[in-house]
Design an enzyme around this catalytic site. Structure first.
Site, PDB file in Angstrom:
ATOM      1  N   ARG A 131      12.059  -5.432   4.753  1.00  0.00           N
ATOM      2  CA  ARG A 131      11.658  -4.033   4.581  1.00  0.00           C
ATOM      3  C   ARG A 131      12.532  -3.113   5.440  1.00  0.00           C
ATOM      4  O   ARG A 131      12.873  -3.419   6.567  1.00  0.00           O
ATOM      5  CB  ARG A 131      10.200  -3.826   4.990  1.00  0.00           C
ATOM      6  N   ARG A 150      -9.424   1.329   8.512  1.00  0.00           N
ATOM      7  CA  ARG A 150      -8.925   0.004   8.892  1.00  0.00           C
ATOM      8  C   ARG A 150     -10.017  -0.858   9.491  1.00  0.00           C
ATOM      9  O   ARG A 150      -9.805  -2.035   9.743  1.00  0.00           O
ATOM     10  CB  ARG A 150      -7.931   0.195  10.014  1.00  0.00           C
ATOM     11  N   ARG A 157      -0.536  -9.164  13.118  1.00  0.00           N
ATOM     12  CA  ARG A 157      -1.118  -8.123  12.260  1.00  0.00           C
ATOM     13  C   ARG A 157      -1.959  -8.739  11.142  1.00  0.00           C
ATOM     14  O   ARG A 157      -2.988  -8.173  10.756  1.00  0.00           O
ATOM     15  CB  ARG A 157      -0.001  -7.245  11.662  1.00  0.00           C
ATOM     16  N   ARG A 172      11.206  -1.738  11.164  1.00  0.00           N
ATOM     17  CA  ARG A 172      10.129  -1.374  12.085  1.00  0.00           C
ATOM     18  C   ARG A 172       9.982  -2.389  13.210  1.00  0.00           C
ATOM     19  O   ARG A 172      10.105  -3.588  12.979  1.00  0.00           O
ATOM     20  CB  ARG A 172       8.809  -1.248  11.306  1.00  0.00           C
ATOM     21  N   LYS A 186       0.839  -1.214   0.000  1.00  0.00           N
ATOM     22  CA  LYS A 186       0.000   0.000   0.000  1.00  0.00           C
ATOM     23  C   LYS A 186       0.870   1.258   0.000  1.00  0.00           C
ATOM     24  O   LYS A 186       0.654   2.178  -0.778  1.00  0.00           O
ATOM     25  CB  LYS A 186      -0.901   0.046   1.252  1.00  0.00           C
TER      26      LYS A 186
HETATM   27  P1  AP5 Z   1       4.896  -1.601   1.867  1.00  0.00           P
HETATM   28  O1  AP5 Z   1       4.579  -0.754   0.702  1.00  0.00           O
HETATM   29  O2  AP5 Z   1       5.664  -1.014   2.989  1.00  0.00           O
HETATM   30  O3  AP5 Z   1       3.559  -2.302   2.403  1.00  0.00           O
HETATM   31  P2  AP5 Z   1       2.322  -1.740   3.180  1.00  0.00           P
HETATM   32  O4  AP5 Z   1       1.103  -2.350   2.575  1.00  0.00           O
HETATM   33  O5  AP5 Z   1       2.366  -0.251   3.264  1.00  0.00           O
HETATM   34  O6  AP5 Z   1       2.580  -2.421   4.589  1.00  0.00           O
HETATM   35  P3  AP5 Z   1       2.547  -1.820   6.059  1.00  0.00           P
HETATM   36  O7  AP5 Z   1       3.280  -2.775   6.943  1.00  0.00           O
HETATM   37  O8  AP5 Z   1       2.970  -0.398   6.077  1.00  0.00           O
HETATM   38  O9  AP5 Z   1       1.045  -1.951   6.366  1.00  0.00           O
HETATM   39  P4  AP5 Z   1       0.393  -2.001   7.685  1.00  0.00           P
HETATM   40  O10 AP5 Z   1      -0.977  -1.837   7.206  1.00  0.00           O
HETATM   41  O11 AP5 Z   1       0.622  -3.166   8.523  1.00  0.00           O
HETATM   42  O12 AP5 Z   1       1.143  -0.838   8.535  1.00  0.00           O
HETATM   43  P5  AP5 Z   1       0.768   0.685   8.842  1.00  0.00           P
HETATM   44  O13 AP5 Z   1       2.005   1.448   8.855  1.00  0.00           O
HETATM   45  O14 AP5 Z   1      -0.370   1.114   8.008  1.00  0.00           O
HETATM   46  O15 AP5 Z   1       5.639  -2.911   1.324  1.00  0.00           O
HETATM   47  C1  AP5 Z   1       6.136  -3.909   2.201  1.00  0.00           C
HETATM   48  C2  AP5 Z   1       7.527  -4.364   1.764  1.00  0.00           C
HETATM   49  O16 AP5 Z   1       7.424  -5.089   0.553  1.00  0.00           O
HETATM   50  C3  AP5 Z   1       8.502  -3.204   1.475  1.00  0.00           C
HETATM   51  O17 AP5 Z   1       9.787  -3.560   1.886  1.00  0.00           O
HETATM   52  C4  AP5 Z   1       8.423  -3.028  -0.046  1.00  0.00           C
HETATM   53  O18 AP5 Z   1       9.634  -2.513  -0.590  1.00  0.00           O
HETATM   54  C5  AP5 Z   1       8.157  -4.453  -0.509  1.00  0.00           C
HETATM   55  N1  AP5 Z   1       7.296  -4.517  -1.691  1.00  0.00           N
HETATM   56  C6  AP5 Z   1       6.236  -3.701  -1.998  1.00  0.00           C
HETATM   57  N2  AP5 Z   1       5.672  -4.057  -3.172  1.00  0.00           N
HETATM   58  C7  AP5 Z   1       6.378  -5.152  -3.604  1.00  0.00           C
HETATM   59  C8  AP5 Z   1       6.293  -5.993  -4.756  1.00  0.00           C
HETATM   60  N3  AP5 Z   1       5.346  -5.803  -5.687  1.00  0.00           N
HETATM   61  N4  AP5 Z   1       7.186  -7.016  -4.863  1.00  0.00           N
HETATM   62  C9  AP5 Z   1       8.140  -7.224  -3.904  1.00  0.00           C
HETATM   63  N5  AP5 Z   1       8.292  -6.450  -2.812  1.00  0.00           N
HETATM   64  C10 AP5 Z   1       7.406  -5.427  -2.657  1.00  0.00           C
HETATM   65  O19 AP5 Z   1       0.241   0.526  10.331  1.00  0.00           O
HETATM   66  C11 AP5 Z   1       1.084   0.137  11.381  1.00  0.00           C
HETATM   67  C12 AP5 Z   1       0.295   0.051  12.656  1.00  0.00           C
HETATM   68  O20 AP5 Z   1      -0.257   1.348  12.969  1.00  0.00           O
HETATM   69  C13 AP5 Z   1      -0.920  -0.869  12.629  1.00  0.00           C
HETATM   70  O21 AP5 Z   1      -0.569  -2.200  12.911  1.00  0.00           O
HETATM   71  C14 AP5 Z   1      -1.788  -0.229  13.708  1.00  0.00           C
HETATM   72  O22 AP5 Z   1      -1.349  -0.581  14.995  1.00  0.00           O
HETATM   73  C15 AP5 Z   1      -1.539   1.245  13.516  1.00  0.00           C
HETATM   74  N6  AP5 Z   1      -2.501   1.875  12.607  1.00  0.00           N
HETATM   75  C16 AP5 Z   1      -2.221   2.494  11.425  1.00  0.00           C
HETATM   76  N7  AP5 Z   1      -3.329   2.951  10.849  1.00  0.00           N
HETATM   77  C17 AP5 Z   1      -4.357   2.625  11.676  1.00  0.00           C
HETATM   78  C18 AP5 Z   1      -5.761   2.806  11.630  1.00  0.00           C
HETATM   79  N8  AP5 Z   1      -6.361   3.433  10.582  1.00  0.00           N
HETATM   80  N9  AP5 Z   1      -6.498   2.323  12.647  1.00  0.00           N
HETATM   81  C19 AP5 Z   1      -5.935   1.705  13.691  1.00  0.00           C
HETATM   82  N10 AP5 Z   1      -4.620   1.478  13.793  1.00  0.00           N
HETATM   83  C20 AP5 Z   1      -3.821   1.948  12.797  1.00  0.00           C
HETATM   84 MG    MG Z   2       2.693   1.135   4.824  1.00  0.00          MG
END
Ligand code: AP5
Ligand code: MG
Ligand code: ZN
Length: 214
Positions: free
Chosen positions: A127, A88, A171, A160, A13
């Site tokens: 990552r 979410r 997660r 992270r 994402k």
């Molecule tokens: P990346 O693009 O970083 O993936 P992502 O989908 O953004 O994954 P996140 O871990 O950021 O999602 P998340 O939803 O768990 O975390 P968030 O920060 O939102 O890609 C992942 C890896 O793969 C990278 O290394 C990239 O280079 C690689 N990659 C990408 N595309 C690829 C491809 N096509 N092929 C190969 N490799 C690839 O949230 C973190 C925490 O915050 C949550 O757990 C929660 O506690 C809290 N939080 C955040 N938002 C909310 C909310 N709205 N409500 C409640 N809690 C929340």
């Molecule tokens: Mg992300």
């Protein structure tokens, strides 16, 4: 253009949201990045959020919704935005819709980046994330020019805290339980589009451009 990014943790994402933001000149709003910046700066919100994030749990809706709704009122959002990691939960999606409806607007696209659980753990361990600008890299799939240094802003990269295998499993459970229902929510709203997130990240982006238009 107003876009919601959907998909499991690690689906890509953030990677795609950044590319979309550049091409279409829209702000990229990542709630995860906002929380990580707050943790880094030692704010009260950051301290609260960290206790949930470290366990792989969602931060409570009441700490998230107002934050995002306020952010969307800022000047740079007037032509649209990309939401990454929000909504979410169904209550978050309903609160967002209500806030949009109040100003006679609606979401245009919910882009669902599909990646099976088996691929996720491997992606997460490789990552590396920039705490300053939110850029995301991968040791194998998307390396930086200099190891450990952000290409975009020169800051230090981190693994992270919540990317440890055990936390990633949690997660994923939380995703299936609380976030996946949003796929049907946006399907029913008629704005869901699916893209295959298992292919090369540039091909994922090309598929998205096909949908959004050049
Ligand atoms: P990346 O693009 O970083 O993936 P992502 O989908 O953004 O994954 P996140 O871990 O950021 O999602 P998340 O939803 O768990 O975390 P968030 O920060 O939102 O890609 C992942 C890896 O793969 C990278 O290394 C990239 O280079 C690689 N990659 C990408 N595309 C690829 C491809 N096509 N092929 C190969 N490799 C690839 O949230 C973190 C925490 O915050 C949550 O757990 C929660 O506690 C809290 N939080 C955040 N938002 C909310 C909310 N709205 N409500 C409640 N809690 C929340
Ligand atoms: Mg992300
Ligand atoms: Zn950076």
């Amino acid at each position: 253009m107003k876009i919601v990014m959907l998909g499991a943790p690690g689906a890509g994402k953030g990677t795609q949201a950044k590319k979309i933001a550049e091409k279409y000149q829209l702000p990229h709003i990542s709630t995860g990045d906002i929380f990580r910046a707050n943790i880094k700066n030692g704010t009260e919100l950051g301290q609260k959020a960290k206790t949930y994030m470290d366990q792989g749990l969602l931060v409570p809706d009441e700490l998230v919704v107002d934050l995002v709704v306020d952010r969307l009122k800022q000047e740079d959002c007037k032509n649209g935005y990309i939401l990454d990691g929000f909504p979410r939960t169904i209550p978050q999606a309903e609160a967002l819709d209500a806030a949009l409806k109040a100003i006679d607007e609606k979401m245009d696209y919910a882009i669902n980046v599909e990646v099976p659980d088996e691929n996720i753990i491997n992606r997460m361990s490789g990552r590396r994330a920039c705490v300053s600008c939110g850029a995301t890299y991968h040791l194998q799939f998307n390396p930086t020019k200099t190891e450990g240094v952000c290409d975009a802003c020169g800051s230090e990269l981190i693994l992270r805290d919540d990317d440890k295998a055990e936390t990633v499993k949690k997660r994923l459970d939380v995703y299936h339980d609380q976030t996946q229902p949003l796929i049907d929510y946006y399907k029913n709203a008629g704005i869901l589009v699916d893209v295959d997130g298992t292919v090369d990240m540039n091909d994922v982006f090309n598929a998205i451009v096909q949908i959004l238009g050049e």
